[in-house]
Design a protein around this motif. Structure first.
Motif, PDB file in Angstrom:
ATOM      1  N   VAL A   1      -6.948  -1.477   7.053  1.00 31.64           N
ATOM      2  CA  VAL A   1      -6.168  -1.294   8.284  1.00 31.64           C
ATOM      3  C   VAL A   1      -4.687  -1.545   8.005  1.00 31.64           C
ATOM      4  O   VAL A   1      -3.811  -0.779   8.439  1.00 31.64           O
ATOM      5  CB  VAL A   1      -6.670  -2.243   9.397  1.00 31.64           C
ATOM      6  CG1 VAL A   1      -5.766  -2.156  10.624  1.00 31.64           C
ATOM      7  CG2 VAL A   1      -8.110  -1.905   9.769  1.00 31.64           C
ATOM      8  N   ILE A   2      -4.394  -2.608   7.270  1.00 32.87           N
ATOM      9  CA  ILE A   2      -3.003  -2.937   6.937  1.00 32.87           C
ATOM     10  C   ILE A   2      -2.390  -1.827   6.088  1.00 32.87           C
ATOM     11  O   ILE A   2      -1.270  -1.381   6.332  1.00 32.87           O
ATOM     12  CB  ILE A   2      -2.941  -4.285   6.189  1.00 32.87           C
ATOM     13  CG1 ILE A   2      -3.528  -5.400   7.063  1.00 32.87           C
ATOM     14  CG2 ILE A   2      -1.506  -4.607   5.779  1.00 32.87           C
ATOM     15  CD1 ILE A   2      -3.721  -6.719   6.336  1.00 32.87           C
ATOM     16  N   ILE A   3      -3.148  -1.366   5.100  1.00 30.64           N
ATOM     17  CA  ILE A   3      -2.650  -0.315   4.210  1.00 30.64           C
ATOM     18  C   ILE A   3      -2.421   0.981   4.972  1.00 30.64           C
ATOM     19  O   ILE A   3      -1.403   1.653   4.788  1.00 30.64           O
ATOM     20  CB  ILE A   3      -3.636  -0.094   3.050  1.00 30.64           C
ATOM     21  CG1 ILE A   3      -3.731  -1.348   2.181  1.00 30.64           C
ATOM     22  CG2 ILE A   3      -3.217   1.111   2.206  1.00 30.64           C
ATOM     23  CD1 ILE A   3      -4.929  -1.366   1.244  1.00 30.64           C
ATOM     24  N   GLU A   4      -3.361   1.332   5.822  1.00 32.48           N
ATOM     25  CA  GLU A   4      -3.245   2.569   6.603  1.00 32.48           C
ATOM     26  C   GLU A   4      -1.944   2.574   7.400  1.00 32.48           C
ATOM     27  O   GLU A   4      -1.207   3.576   7.412  1.00 32.48           O
ATOM     28  CB  GLU A   4      -4.436   2.696   7.545  1.00 32.48           C
ATOM     29  CG  GLU A   4      -4.395   3.897   8.471  1.00 32.48           C
ATOM     30  CD  GLU A   4      -5.520   3.856   9.492  1.00 32.48           C
ATOM     31  OE1 GLU A   4      -5.234   4.033  10.698  1.00 32.48           O
ATOM     32  OE2 GLU A   4      -6.685   3.634   9.111  1.00 32.48           O
ATOM     33  N   ILE A   5      -1.641   1.474   8.052  1.00 35.95           N
ATOM     34  CA  ILE A   5      -0.436   1.407   8.875  1.00 35.95           C
ATOM     35  C   ILE A   5       0.821   1.371   8.009  1.00 35.95           C
ATOM     36  O   ILE A   5       1.796   2.075   8.268  1.00 35.95           O
ATOM     37  CB  ILE A   5      -0.507   0.193   9.819  1.00 35.95           C
ATOM     38  CG1 ILE A   5      -1.628   0.414  10.851  1.00 35.95           C
ATOM     39  CG2 ILE A   5       0.834  -0.039  10.520  1.00 35.95           C
ATOM     40  CD1 ILE A   5      -1.959  -0.799  11.688  1.00 35.95           C
ATOM     41  N   ALA A   6       0.793   0.588   6.947  1.00 35.27           N
ATOM     42  CA  ALA A   6       1.973   0.449   6.087  1.00 35.27           C
ATOM     43  C   ALA A   6       2.299   1.741   5.342  1.00 35.27           C
ATOM     44  O   ALA A   6       3.474   2.055   5.122  1.00 35.27           O
ATOM     45  CB  ALA A   6       1.770  -0.691   5.094  1.00 35.27           C
TER      46      ALA A   6
ATOM     47  N   LEU B   1      -6.115  -1.003  -4.264  1.00 38.79           N
ATOM     48  CA  LEU B   1      -5.222  -0.149  -5.047  1.00 38.79           C
ATOM     49  C   LEU B   1      -5.510   1.331  -4.802  1.00 38.79           C
ATOM     50  O   LEU B   1      -4.590   2.126  -4.569  1.00 38.79           O
ATOM     51  CB  LEU B   1      -5.382  -0.481  -6.536  1.00 38.79           C
ATOM     52  CG  LEU B   1      -4.469   0.260  -7.513  1.00 38.79           C
ATOM     53  CD1 LEU B   1      -3.009  -0.069  -7.234  1.00 38.79           C
ATOM     54  CD2 LEU B   1      -4.831  -0.108  -8.961  1.00 38.79           C
ATOM     55  N   ARG B   2      -6.784   1.702  -4.820  1.00 35.96           N
ATOM     56  CA  ARG B   2      -7.157   3.095  -4.588  1.00 35.96           C
ATOM     57  C   ARG B   2      -6.781   3.542  -3.169  1.00 35.96           C
ATOM     58  O   ARG B   2      -6.335   4.668  -2.951  1.00 35.96           O
ATOM     59  CB  ARG B   2      -8.665   3.278  -4.812  1.00 35.96           C
ATOM     60  CG  ARG B   2      -9.093   3.197  -6.256  1.00 35.96           C
ATOM     61  CD  ARG B   2     -10.611   3.077  -6.362  1.00 35.96           C
ATOM     62  NE  ARG B   2     -11.270   4.277  -5.900  1.00 35.96           N
ATOM     63  CZ  ARG B   2     -11.566   5.327  -6.665  1.00 35.96           C
ATOM     64  NH1 ARG B   2     -11.256   5.306  -7.955  1.00 35.96           N
ATOM     65  NH2 ARG B   2     -12.166   6.393  -6.161  1.00 35.96           N
ATOM     66  N   THR B   3      -6.955   2.649  -2.202  1.00 38.31           N
ATOM     67  CA  THR B   3      -6.628   2.987  -0.816  1.00 38.31           C
ATOM     68  C   THR B   3      -5.133   3.245  -0.657  1.00 38.31           C
ATOM     69  O   THR B   3      -4.719   4.186   0.030  1.00 38.31           O
ATOM     70  CB  THR B   3      -7.081   1.865   0.132  1.00 38.31           C
ATOM     71  OG1 THR B   3      -8.489   1.663  -0.012  1.00 38.31           O
ATOM     72  CG2 THR B   3      -6.771   2.208   1.583  1.00 38.31           C
ATOM     73  N   ILE B   4      -4.305   2.429  -1.282  1.00 33.60           N
ATOM     74  CA  ILE B   4      -2.855   2.620  -1.221  1.00 33.60           C
ATOM     75  C   ILE B   4      -2.475   3.976  -1.797  1.00 33.60           C
ATOM     76  O   ILE B   4      -1.707   4.737  -1.194  1.00 33.60           O
ATOM     77  CB  ILE B   4      -2.130   1.484  -1.977  1.00 33.60           C
ATOM     78  CG1 ILE B   4      -2.271   0.165  -1.204  1.00 33.60           C
ATOM     79  CG2 ILE B   4      -0.653   1.826  -2.192  1.00 33.60           C
ATOM     80  CD1 ILE B   4      -1.825  -1.051  -1.990  1.00 33.60           C
ATOM     81  N   ILE B   5      -3.024   4.306  -2.953  1.00 33.18           N
ATOM     82  CA  ILE B   5      -2.700   5.580  -3.598  1.00 33.18           C
ATOM     83  C   ILE B   5      -3.135   6.746  -2.720  1.00 33.18           C
ATOM     84  O   ILE B   5      -2.390   7.714  -2.531  1.00 33.18           O
ATOM     85  CB  ILE B   5      -3.358   5.660  -4.990  1.00 33.18           C
ATOM     86  CG1 ILE B   5      -2.720   4.626  -5.929  1.00 33.18           C
ATOM     87  CG2 ILE B   5      -3.218   7.066  -5.571  1.00 33.18           C
ATOM     88  CD1 ILE B   5      -3.429   4.470  -7.258  1.00 33.18           C
ATOM     89  N   ARG B   6      -4.333   6.672  -2.175  1.00 34.41           N
ATOM     90  CA  ARG B   6      -4.842   7.768  -1.340  1.00 34.41           C
ATOM     91  C   ARG B   6      -4.035   7.929  -0.062  1.00 34.41           C
ATOM     92  O   ARG B   6      -3.784   9.049   0.393  1.00 34.41           O
ATOM     93  CB  ARG B   6      -6.318   7.532  -1.033  1.00 34.41           C
ATOM     94  CG  ARG B   6      -7.218   7.804  -2.221  1.00 34.41           C
ATOM     95  CD  ARG B   6      -8.633   7.361  -1.991  1.00 34.41           C
ATOM     96  NE  ARG B   6      -9.507   7.825  -3.069  1.00 34.41           N
ATOM     97  CZ  ARG B   6     -10.731   7.361  -3.287  1.00 34.41           C
ATOM     98  NH1 ARG B   6     -11.234   6.420  -2.500  1.00 34.41           N
ATOM     99  NH2 ARG B   6     -11.459   7.838  -4.280  1.00 34.41           N
ATOM    100  N   CYS B   7      -3.631   6.816   0.551  1.00 33.11           N
ATOM    101  CA  CYS B   7      -2.824   6.891   1.780  1.00 33.11           C
ATOM    102  C   CYS B   7      -1.468   7.523   1.518  1.00 33.11           C
ATOM    103  O   CYS B   7      -0.957   8.282   2.341  1.00 33.11           O
ATOM    104  CB  CYS B   7      -2.640   5.492   2.372  1.00 33.11           C
ATOM    105  SG  CYS B   7      -3.989   4.954   3.414  1.00 33.11           S
ATOM    106  N   ILE B   8      -0.880   7.202   0.374  1.00 33.36           N
ATOM    107  CA  ILE B   8       0.429   7.751   0.039  1.00 33.36           C
ATOM    108  C   ILE B   8       0.302   9.207  -0.391  1.00 33.36           C
ATOM    109  O   ILE B   8       1.075  10.071   0.026  1.00 33.36           O
ATOM    110  CB  ILE B   8       1.096   6.922  -1.080  1.00 33.36           C
ATOM    111  CG1 ILE B   8       1.427   5.512  -0.578  1.00 33.36           C
ATOM    112  CG2 ILE B   8       2.355   7.617  -1.596  1.00 33.36           C
ATOM    113  CD1 ILE B   8       1.896   4.569  -1.669  1.00 33.36           C
TER     114      ILE B   8
END
Length: 315
Positions: free
Chosen positions: A104-109, A231-238
């Motif tokens: 949730v934090i990563i999605e928003i950020a 880490l994977r979630t950050i990359i995918r969101c970006i």
């Protein structure tokens, strides 16, 4: 492209009065609430809230909370909130849990613009009297703390420019770290958490063209490894936020007991932005429209509300 179907002509004073009338008596006229609030854009909803408070000396969201319940209450209250305050509330809610949902934090950020996320952090500090970085740090530890604090601390450049030479250099740095399985390397965190999205797109593209694979293919997919999942979630969101959000919707609709909040969160936060494109990706991935999935898996006023945001109801 947004899916929200707005009203051709609306008056915030009339909207406030009609909402008040819908809340009078023994029962609540939920259909009227949906017909008004689900067809007003963010600026119009703000004016309705202001008019409601000026006329009745009550906060509209508190009024809705007292009248409604369940998923419908949560959804329409979140929709009516200021977007930055809403995102701050989403983050605070997940940080209060015993097991923090970092996604949730990563999605928003990572899916908001730099200015939008700066507004989220300001709202968080105003509402909760703590800075977001402080609370994220207090609820995490080790490598996940290093990574998440870096993500929520960044203010990325939003311009279109990027440096091809830098993209090649940093693609090589990332490849070397991944080959060594040094997934917590400072350089990985630095690159992902400081570069602009355009620069990262160029780096990811260079990585694929040079090494014949995507950057995430070299990362462990072990769901029990919290750092790697983060880490994977950050990359995918970006890399492709719309594709990522389409997957979030798919997971949510397959497990509404655990992921119902994710369903309403994505629809509510993207209805005025790019929910149409996300819906197209959802269809390509699942072979069924998002509208039909929501209609099948939800019910009652909650269903009517979400379908209105999806653009399937007329005013």
């Amino acid at each position: 492209m947004a899916t929200l179907i707005g009203a051709n002509d609306s008056s915030p004073i009339e909207d406030a009065q009609n909402i008040k009338n819908a809340c009078k008596g023994l029962g609540t006229d939920e259909a009227t609430l949906i017909s008004i609030l689900a067809h007003r854009n963010v600026s119009e909803r703000k004016l309705v809230r202001e008019a409601y408070e000026e006329i009745y000396h009550e906060d509209l969201i508190q009024q809705l909370k007292s009248e409604l319940s369940g998923s419908f209450q949560r959804g329409i209250c979140n929709w009516t909130m200021d977007p930055a305050e809403r995102d701050a509330a989403f983050i605070k809610e997940t940080l209060k849990k015993e097991y923090v949902d970092y996604k949730v934090i990563i999605e928003i950020a990572c899916t908001r613009t730099s200015q939008e996320f700066l507004a989220v952090k300001r709202s968080y500090q105003l509402l909760y009297k703590h800075c977001l970085e402080e609370d994220v740090a207090s609820k995490t530890m080790g490598d996940i703390r290093r990574l998440l604090v870096a993500v929520v601390s960044t203010h990325r450049y939003e311009g279109e420019e990027f440096d091809e030479t830098l993209a090649h250099l940093e693609a090589n740095i990332l490849h070397e770290a991944i080959e060594k399985k040094a997934f917590n390397d400072d350089e990985i965190i630095r690159i992902l958490c400081t570069r602009s999205k355009k620069q990262l797109f160029a780096t990811f593209s260079t990585f694929r063209n040079t090494y014949g694979t995507t950057i995430t293919k070299g990362l462990s997919s072990d769901a029990s490894d919290g750092y790697m999942v983060t880490l994977r979630t950050i990359i995918r969101c970006i890399k492709n936020p719309r594709r990522y959000l389409a997957k979030v919707l798919g997971y949510a609709l397959n497990d509404l007991v655990a992921e119902e909040n994710a369903l309403s969160r994505v629809i509510i936060t993207r209805a005025e932005k790019d929910l149409n494109e996300i819906s197209d990706l959802y269809f390509k991935r699942n072979g069924v429209t998002l509208h039909n999935s929501v209609a099948k898996k939800t019910s009652g006023n909650y269903k009517t509300f979400l379908l209105a945001l999806l653009g399937k109801n007329s005013v």
